[in-house]
Design a protein around this motif. Structure first.
Motif, PDB file in Angstrom:
ATOM      1  N   GLU A   1      11.715   2.699  18.359  1.00  0.00           N
ATOM      2  CA  GLU A   1      10.339   3.156  18.580  1.00  0.00           C
ATOM      3  C   GLU A   1       9.319   2.085  18.193  1.00  0.00           C
ATOM      4  OE1 GLU A   1      10.021   6.968  16.575  1.00  0.00           O
ATOM      5  OE2 GLU A   1      11.980   7.605  17.372  1.00  0.00           O
ATOM      6  N   PHE A   2       9.616   0.856  18.599  1.00  0.00           N
ATOM      7  CA  PHE A   2       8.747  -0.285  18.295  1.00  0.00           C
ATOM      8  C   PHE A   2       7.701  -0.445  19.394  1.00  0.00           C
ATOM      9  CE2 PHE A   2      11.808  -2.932  15.431  1.00  0.00           C
ATOM     10  CZ  PHE A   2      11.614  -2.021  14.426  1.00  0.00           C
ATOM     11  N   LYS A   3       6.713   0.375  19.346  1.00  0.00           N
ATOM     12  CA  LYS A   3       5.646   0.259  20.318  1.00  0.00           C
ATOM     13  C   LYS A   3       4.740  -0.902  19.946  1.00  0.00           C
ATOM     14  CE  LYS A   3       5.731   5.230  21.155  1.00  0.00           C
ATOM     15  NZ  LYS A   3       5.031   6.526  20.997  1.00  0.00           N
TER      16      LYS A   3
ATOM     17  N   LEU B   1       5.473  -4.124  20.480  1.00  0.00           N
ATOM     18  CA  LEU B   1       6.194  -5.395  20.447  1.00  0.00           C
ATOM     19  C   LEU B   1       6.612  -5.863  21.836  1.00  0.00           C
ATOM     20  CD1 LEU B   1       8.555  -5.255  17.320  1.00  0.00           C
ATOM     21  CD2 LEU B   1       6.336  -6.375  17.570  1.00  0.00           C
ATOM     22  N   GLU B   2       6.597  -4.947  22.813  1.00  0.00           N
ATOM     23  CA  GLU B   2       7.051  -5.313  24.158  1.00  0.00           C
ATOM     24  C   GLU B   2       6.296  -6.508  24.714  1.00  0.00           C
ATOM     25  OE1 GLU B   2       6.042  -2.322  23.244  1.00  0.00           O
ATOM     26  OE2 GLU B   2       7.488  -0.786  23.817  1.00  0.00           O
ATOM     27  N   ARG B   3       5.020  -6.571  24.396  1.00  0.00           N
ATOM     28  CA  ARG B   3       4.192  -7.661  24.952  1.00  0.00           C
ATOM     29  C   ARG B   3       4.623  -9.034  24.421  1.00  0.00           C
ATOM     30  NH1 ARG B   3       1.283  -5.492  20.755  1.00  0.00           N
ATOM     31  NH2 ARG B   3       0.370  -6.991  19.271  1.00  0.00           N
ATOM     32  N   LEU B   4       5.313  -9.054  23.288  1.00  0.00           N
ATOM     33  CA  LEU B   4       5.749 -10.335  22.729  1.00  0.00           C
ATOM     34  C   LEU B   4       6.671 -11.090  23.666  1.00  0.00           C
ATOM     35  CD1 LEU B   4       6.605  -9.619  18.953  1.00  0.00           C
ATOM     36  CD2 LEU B   4       4.656 -10.880  19.851  1.00  0.00           C
ATOM     37  N   ILE B   5       7.562 -10.350  24.320  1.00  0.00           N
ATOM     38  CA  ILE B   5       8.566 -11.028  25.144  1.00  0.00           C
ATOM     39  C   ILE B   5       8.351 -10.786  26.630  1.00  0.00           C
ATOM     40  CG2 ILE B   5      10.274 -10.967  23.309  1.00  0.00           C
ATOM     41  CD1 ILE B   5      11.645  -8.683  24.794  1.00  0.00           C
ATOM     42  N   SER B   6       7.175 -10.345  26.975  1.00  0.00           N
ATOM     43  CA  SER B   6       6.879 -10.095  28.397  1.00  0.00           C
ATOM     44  C   SER B   6       6.671 -11.419  29.128  1.00  0.00           C
ATOM     45  CB  SER B   6       5.652  -9.226  28.532  1.00  0.00           C
ATOM     46  OG  SER B   6       4.532  -9.825  27.910  1.00  0.00           O
TER      47      SER B   6
ATOM     48  N   GLY C   1       0.810  -1.218   0.000  1.00  0.00           N
ATOM     49  CA  GLY C   1       0.000   0.000   0.000  1.00  0.00           C
ATOM     50  C   GLY C   1       0.839   1.261   0.000  1.00  0.00           C
ATOM     51  N   GLY C   2       2.164   1.105   0.146  1.00  0.00           N
ATOM     52  CA  GLY C   2       3.042   2.251   0.016  1.00  0.00           C
ATOM     53  C   GLY C   2       3.493   2.892   1.319  1.00  0.00           C
ATOM     54  N   TYR C   3       2.910   2.491   2.451  1.00  0.00           N
ATOM     55  CA  TYR C   3       3.310   3.095   3.732  1.00  0.00           C
ATOM     56  C   TYR C   3       4.538   2.382   4.282  1.00  0.00           C
ATOM     57  CZ  TYR C   3       3.403   4.207   8.696  1.00  0.00           C
ATOM     58  OH  TYR C   3       3.811   4.590   9.947  1.00  0.00           O
ATOM     59  N   ILE C   4       5.564   3.159   4.643  1.00  0.00           N
ATOM     60  CA  ILE C   4       6.783   2.623   5.230  1.00  0.00           C
ATOM     61  C   ILE C   4       6.914   3.162   6.657  1.00  0.00           C
ATOM     62  CG2 ILE C   4       9.300   2.506   5.084  1.00  0.00           C
ATOM     63  CD1 ILE C   4       8.095   1.102   2.760  1.00  0.00           C
ATOM     64  N   MET C   5       6.945   2.258   7.633  1.00  0.00           N
ATOM     65  CA  MET C   5       7.142   2.669   9.022  1.00  0.00           C
ATOM     66  C   MET C   5       8.526   3.269   9.194  1.00  0.00           C
ATOM     67  SD  MET C   5       7.287   0.213  12.406  1.00  0.00           S
ATOM     68  CE  MET C   5       5.674  -0.500  12.096  1.00  0.00           C
ATOM     69  N   LYS C   6       8.608   4.417   9.883  1.00  0.00           N
ATOM     70  CA  LYS C   6       9.885   5.081  10.135  1.00  0.00           C
ATOM     71  C   LYS C   6       9.923   5.591  11.564  1.00  0.00           C
ATOM     72  CE  LYS C   6      10.387   6.649   5.331  1.00  0.00           C
ATOM     73  NZ  LYS C   6      10.557   7.818   4.431  1.00  0.00           N
ATOM     74  N   THR C   7      11.148   5.804  12.056  1.00  0.00           N
ATOM     75  CA  THR C   7      11.296   6.422  13.371  1.00  0.00           C
ATOM     76  C   THR C   7      11.020   7.921  13.243  1.00  0.00           C
ATOM     77  OG1 THR C   7      13.636   6.948  13.059  1.00  0.00           O
ATOM     78  CG2 THR C   7      13.113   4.771  13.952  1.00  0.00           C
ATOM     79  N   SER C   8      10.965   8.603  14.368  1.00  0.00           N
ATOM     80  CA  SER C   8      10.733  10.044  14.337  1.00  0.00           C
ATOM     81  C   SER C   8      11.872  10.789  13.650  1.00  0.00           C
ATOM     82  CB  SER C   8      10.552  10.577  15.763  1.00  0.00           C
ATOM     83  OG  SER C   8      11.657  10.204  16.575  1.00  0.00           O
TER      84      SER C   8
END
Length: 293
Positions: free
Chosen positions: A284-286, A288-293, A30-37
């Motif tokens: 800034e991977f909000k 994902l923390e729950r994956l390894i909790s 769809g063309g959207y690329i996740m980037k940091t701030s």
């Protein structure tokens, strides 16, 4: 360490490029690329983490190694200049993620391996044969070329469409589904070639004919010994392209004697949750923390 306590050793060999490219295209649809701030693209690394963690939780390895390509020039391009020459340029947004993903795997306590002049496949093949004497091996990839490595102690795990969907190949599963042994997969590519890797095999012989020939005659050598029994059209194609048949088969063969070293003990997987969380925060991977909790 996040695995079941067991005396059995289980190694996961990760085809890093296969996961990274799959993650990039899955998350850029769809063309959207996740980037940091700061504007650093991270979508492929984000998707890679999800794929990696899902496989780690499913197969519960005691040891993990992630293998990477180290450039486009390898011994195969020396053998055949057009090898992979049809590949399009790497997406610009993916380039900075090659190093980022290795930093991410390191934060997970995973060893990164790559060898100039060889492909990741060759590193995986060499390490799989090395480790099989001490552990059960699982190769995580999307590349069916890896099926040639299957044996009683080496399982090839093909990632299918959708996260968490895998086809696990043992020698028995391979024979049942594909009608071929692992060794015959090398001969198959020699006959039919590989459009993705840009080597032709025997032009005019497709997968269906190649499999039929291998089921009947066992190997390329068996086919050549029985050329007189083949239909004239098939016989002529093979006779006139024997050199390319042998070269294509050699290009298809994964090297299991690459000069790569990584003792099994060095690949022991110990997860440092704080290290992973620090990398998540940096990128800034909000979520994902729950994956390894």
């Amino acid at each position: 360490m996040l695995q079941e306590q067991s005396a059995d050793k289980r190694v996961l060999l990760v085809d890093g490029m296969a996961l990274l490219f799959r993650a990039f295209y899955a998350t850029s649809y769809g063309g959207y690329i996740m980037k940091t701030s700061a504007g650093v693209p991270t979508n492929a690394v984000y998707g890679f983490v999800k794929y990696f963690w899902d496989a780690a939780m499913k197969f519960r390895p005691t040891h993990i190694v992630c293998c990477w390509d180290m450039g486009s020039k390898t011994f195969r391009t020396e053998q055949f200049a057009l090898y992979k020459a049809n590949r399009v340029d790497c997406p610009e947004e993916l380039i900075p993620q090659f190093e980022l993903v290795k930093e991410m795997t390191e934060s997970f306590g995973v060893v990164n391996i790559g060898l100039p002049g060889f492909e990741a496949d060759d590193c995986i093949g060499t390490l799989a044969k090395l480790y099989r004497t001490e552990a059960e091996v699982y190769i995580l990839t999307g590349d069916h070329d890896m099926l040639q490595l299957v044996d009683e102690r080496i399982n090839v795990v093909i990632m299918k469409k959708g996260q968490g969907n895998y086809a696990v190949y043992t020698p028995e599963a391979l024979l049942e589904e594909k009608q071929l042994t692992p060794q015959q997969f090398i001969d198959l590519k020699g006959l039919m070639g590989d459009t993705a890797d840009n080597y032709p095999g025997v032009k005019g012989i497709g997968e269906k004919t190649a499999i039929k020939l291998l089921v009947e005659y066992g190997s390329v050598e068996g086919i050549i010994e029985n050329l007189e029994q083949l239909p004239k059209g098939v016989r002529t194609k093979i006779e006139t392209q024997l050199d390319m048949l042998h070269l294509s088969r050699e290009l298809a063969r994964i090297r299991c004697d690459a000069p790569v070293e990584c003792a099994l003990q060095s690949a022991l997987w110990v997860l440092d949750r704080a290290s992973v969380m620090s990398k998540f925060e940096e990128l800034e991977f909000k979520g994902l923390e729950r994956l390894i909790s």
